[in-house]
Design a protein around this motif. Structure first.
Motif, PDB file in Angstrom:
ATOM      1  N   UNK A 212       0.850  -1.192   0.000  1.00  0.00           N
ATOM      2  CA  UNK A 212       0.000   0.000   0.000  1.00  0.00           C
ATOM      3  C   UNK A 212       0.881   1.236   0.000  1.00  0.00           C
ATOM      4  N   UNK A 213       1.100   1.818  -1.177  1.00  0.00           N
ATOM      5  CA  UNK A 213       1.953   2.997  -1.319  1.00  0.00           C
ATOM      6  C   UNK A 213       1.232   4.031  -2.164  1.00  0.00           C
ATOM      7  N   UNK A 214       0.856   5.150  -1.549  1.00  0.00           N
ATOM      8  CA  UNK A 214       0.304   6.275  -2.300  1.00  0.00           C
ATOM      9  C   UNK A 214       1.457   7.223  -2.616  1.00  0.00           C
ATOM     10  N   UNK A 215       1.644   7.525  -3.894  1.00  0.00           N
ATOM     11  CA  UNK A 215       2.812   8.273  -4.339  1.00  0.00           C
ATOM     12  C   UNK A 215       2.387   9.394  -5.271  1.00  0.00           C
ATOM     13  N   UNK A 216       2.861  10.609  -5.006  1.00  0.00           N
ATOM     14  CA  UNK A 216       2.593  11.705  -5.929  1.00  0.00           C
ATOM     15  C   UNK A 216       3.244  11.389  -7.266  1.00  0.00           C
ATOM     16  N   UNK A 217       2.529  11.633  -8.349  1.00  0.00           N
ATOM     17  CA  UNK A 217       3.049  11.310  -9.676  1.00  0.00           C
ATOM     18  C   UNK A 217       4.299  12.123  -9.997  1.00  0.00           C
ATOM     19  N   UNK A 218       4.330  13.393  -9.590  1.00  0.00           N
ATOM     20  CA  UNK A 218       5.515  14.190  -9.882  1.00  0.00           C
ATOM     21  C   UNK A 218       6.710  13.744  -9.032  1.00  0.00           C
ATOM     22  N   UNK A 219       6.459  13.239  -7.829  1.00  0.00           N
ATOM     23  CA  UNK A 219       7.543  12.699  -7.010  1.00  0.00           C
ATOM     24  C   UNK A 219       8.101  11.430  -7.637  1.00  0.00           C
ATOM     25  N   UNK A 220       7.224  10.625  -8.243  1.00  0.00           N
ATOM     26  CA  UNK A 220       7.684   9.417  -8.930  1.00  0.00           C
ATOM     27  C   UNK A 220       8.588   9.778 -10.102  1.00  0.00           C
ATOM     28  N   UNK A 221       8.236  10.834 -10.816  1.00  0.00           N
ATOM     29  CA  UNK A 221       9.067  11.260 -11.943  1.00  0.00           C
ATOM     30  C   UNK A 221      10.415  11.791 -11.468  1.00  0.00           C
ATOM     31  N   UNK A 222      10.423  12.583 -10.411  1.00  0.00           N
ATOM     32  CA  UNK A 222      11.687  13.111  -9.883  1.00  0.00           C
ATOM     33  C   UNK A 222      12.611  11.993  -9.431  1.00  0.00           C
ATOM     34  N   UNK A 223      12.045  10.968  -8.817  1.00  0.00           N
ATOM     35  CA  UNK A 223      12.844   9.867  -8.292  1.00  0.00           C
ATOM     36  C   UNK A 223      13.093   8.776  -9.336  1.00  0.00           C
ATOM     37  N   UNK A 241      13.508   5.008  -0.408  1.00  0.00           N
ATOM     38  CA  UNK A 241      14.825   5.647  -0.389  1.00  0.00           C
ATOM     39  C   UNK A 241      15.019   6.546  -1.604  1.00  0.00           C
ATOM     40  N   UNK A 242      14.570   6.065  -2.754  1.00  0.00           N
ATOM     41  CA  UNK A 242      14.709   6.881  -3.965  1.00  0.00           C
ATOM     42  C   UNK A 242      13.898   8.164  -3.859  1.00  0.00           C
ATOM     43  N   UNK A 243      12.690   8.061  -3.325  1.00  0.00           N
ATOM     44  CA  UNK A 243      11.840   9.248  -3.172  1.00  0.00           C
ATOM     45  C   UNK A 243      12.465  10.213  -2.172  1.00  0.00           C
ATOM     46  N   UNK A 244      12.990   9.692  -1.068  1.00  0.00           N
ATOM     47  CA  UNK A 244      13.578  10.558  -0.054  1.00  0.00           C
ATOM     48  C   UNK A 244      14.862  11.206  -0.568  1.00  0.00           C
ATOM     49  N   UNK A 245      15.670  10.470  -1.325  1.00  0.00           N
ATOM     50  CA  UNK A 245      16.898  11.051  -1.877  1.00  0.00           C
ATOM     51  C   UNK A 245      16.599  12.186  -2.834  1.00  0.00           C
ATOM     52  N   UNK A 246      15.456  12.104  -3.505  1.00  0.00           N
ATOM     53  CA  UNK A 246      15.101  13.154  -4.467  1.00  0.00           C
ATOM     54  C   UNK A 246      14.387  14.332  -3.799  1.00  0.00           C
ATOM     55  N   UNK A 247      14.365  14.339  -2.476  1.00  0.00           N
ATOM     56  CA  UNK A 247      13.768  15.462  -1.751  1.00  0.00           C
ATOM     57  C   UNK A 247      12.345  15.238  -1.297  1.00  0.00           C
ATOM     58  N   UNK A 248      11.816  14.042  -1.459  1.00  0.00           N
ATOM     59  CA  UNK A 248      10.439  13.775  -1.085  1.00  0.00           C
ATOM     60  C   UNK A 248      10.249  13.553   0.404  1.00  0.00           C
TER      61      UNK A 248
END
Length: 391
Positions: A212-223, A241-248
């Motif tokens: 169960x992961x809700x993810x902003x589409x623009x955050x997915x693109x950044x990461x 980790x990828x989302x957090x590294x990209x500033x999420x």
């Protein structure tokens, strides 16, 4: 003091640090954060990778189609080369139950360098992007959602400004082995990734629960999700980790009304679930394996051994120190047993369960060096390099 006492003292010290210094990992009150309904509900596309899931789909897919969501939402089920008619069954369930629109896609066999699940996720996200959703809900085919699940996830993400909101689904605990092993699985996970630390901006701790992961589409693109983690066997942790590294901004907690319907009735089933990815968690590093075995022994096995040895040899100090370490260990496990509505007499058996996990971890390494790697549903992934690549 005897060597047994000194080792027991080290175990007690480790438990005192875990109790007070590891983000209060043992508490189970980290649930969806405070939330309020947005003025305008954003669009959401639900992506469900599925491979040979006909046995569980009738209990999970209708719950997604029945989501009571005020905005636009639709479901994309991606049939990852199933041999049991998963795709056809999904279409039948959609016709029978109605609800949210369903699209069934098939990406074909994954190319070299991709796990099957993430290749299916990539295909699903590609189909979803044509709808330009603001959010993506990535959920597994064995996860059943309460009717307000999507609504609550979106409200939490909007209110808290989170780019990723994940809930660890409540796993099934019906068989004897499930009762013994499953609550400990979540307990150990929260010990490795304390939920409270994950939500702290700037914290290096990052994890998600893939069901169960809700993810902003623009955050997915950044990461660059899922391309950046295409080989990850432990894909949920790698994704966070990828989302957090990209500033999420990431949040993870326990679920109240999101449940896994997949049964693990035998020890063999649970063993395979854990061992397929345990050595990947250790980055296929023999030194980390040795350290983990020693750590599990010191933290989980020594208290019981010291207590019994002290009783047998009438060493009062060993009994006291070993007993204190055992008491702290048992007390920290009680909240998880309560969360899973299990009898509290299972708490003193945590050392037995930890010994099983130790054996599963060693077996995971053995399978890796035999060339079998992480085997799952007819596919074997020898070395998930994306888990290693955390630059």
């Amino acid at each position: 003091m005897s060597a047994v006492v000194w080792i027991a003292v080290a175990s007690l010290a480790a438990w005192m640090w875990l109790l007070l210094g590891q983000g209060l990992f043992w508490r189970t009150d980290v649930r969806l954060p405070p939330r309020r309904d947005p003025e305008e509900w954003p669009s959401v596309c639900v992506v469900v990778p599925a491979r040979d899931e006909a046995a569980v789909l009738p209990r999970s897919l209708p719950s997604l189609l029945a989501q009571d969501y005020p905005g636009h939402a639709e479901v994309f089920l991606i049939d990852d080369g199933s041999s049991d008619g998963t795709g056809e069954l999904a279409r039948e369930l959609a016709e029978r139950h109605g609800g949210l629109p369903l699209t069934v896609g098939s990406p074909g066999e994954p190319p070299a360098g991709w796990t099957g699940k993430l290749w299916a996720v990539r295909h699903g996200i590609g189909l979803a992007r044509a709808r330009a959703p603001e959010y993506l809900l990535l959920t597994d085919a064995d996860i059943a959602h309460a009717p307000d699940s999507l609504r609550e996830l979106v409200a939490a993400a909007r209110t808290g400004g989170f780019d990723l909101v994940s809930q660890m689904a409540r796993l099934r605990v019906e068989s004897v082995w499930e009762r013994l092993v499953v609550p400990a699985f979540v307990y150990f996970f929260s010990q490795l990734y304390p939920f409270r630390r994950i939500a702290v901006k700037g914290s290096r701790t990052a994890a998600a629960a893939g069901g169960c992961v809700l993810l902003r589409a623009d955050a997915a693109e950044r990461a660059r999700i899922p391309d950046a983690i295409r080989q990850a066997v432990i894909d949920d942790v790698a994704l966070a980790r990828a989302v957090k590294r990209s500033g999420g901004h990431v949040w993870l907690g326990l679920a109240d009304r999101v449940d896994s319907v997949r049964p693990y009735p035998r020890l063999h089933d649970l063993w395979r679930m854990v061992s397929r990815s345990a050595y990947a968690q250790l980055r296929h590093n023999p030194l980390l394996l040795v350290g983990t075995v020693l750590g599990l022994t010191l933290v989980y096995l020594v208290p019981s051994v010291a207590l019994v040895a002290g009783i047998v040899t009438k060493d009062v100090t060993a009994v006291v120190v070993g007993g204190l370490a055992k008491a702290v260990m048992t007390a920290t496990y009680v909240p998880m047993l309560r969360y899973y509505r299990q009898p509290l007499w299972l708490a003193p058996l945590l050392s037995v369960t930890a010994f099983l996990y130790l054996l599963m971890t060693v077996d995971s390494a053995v399978q890796h060096y035999r060339g079998r790697g992480a085997a799952w549903k007819g596919r074997t992934y020898a070395r998930p390099d994306a888990v290693l690549d955390e630059r």
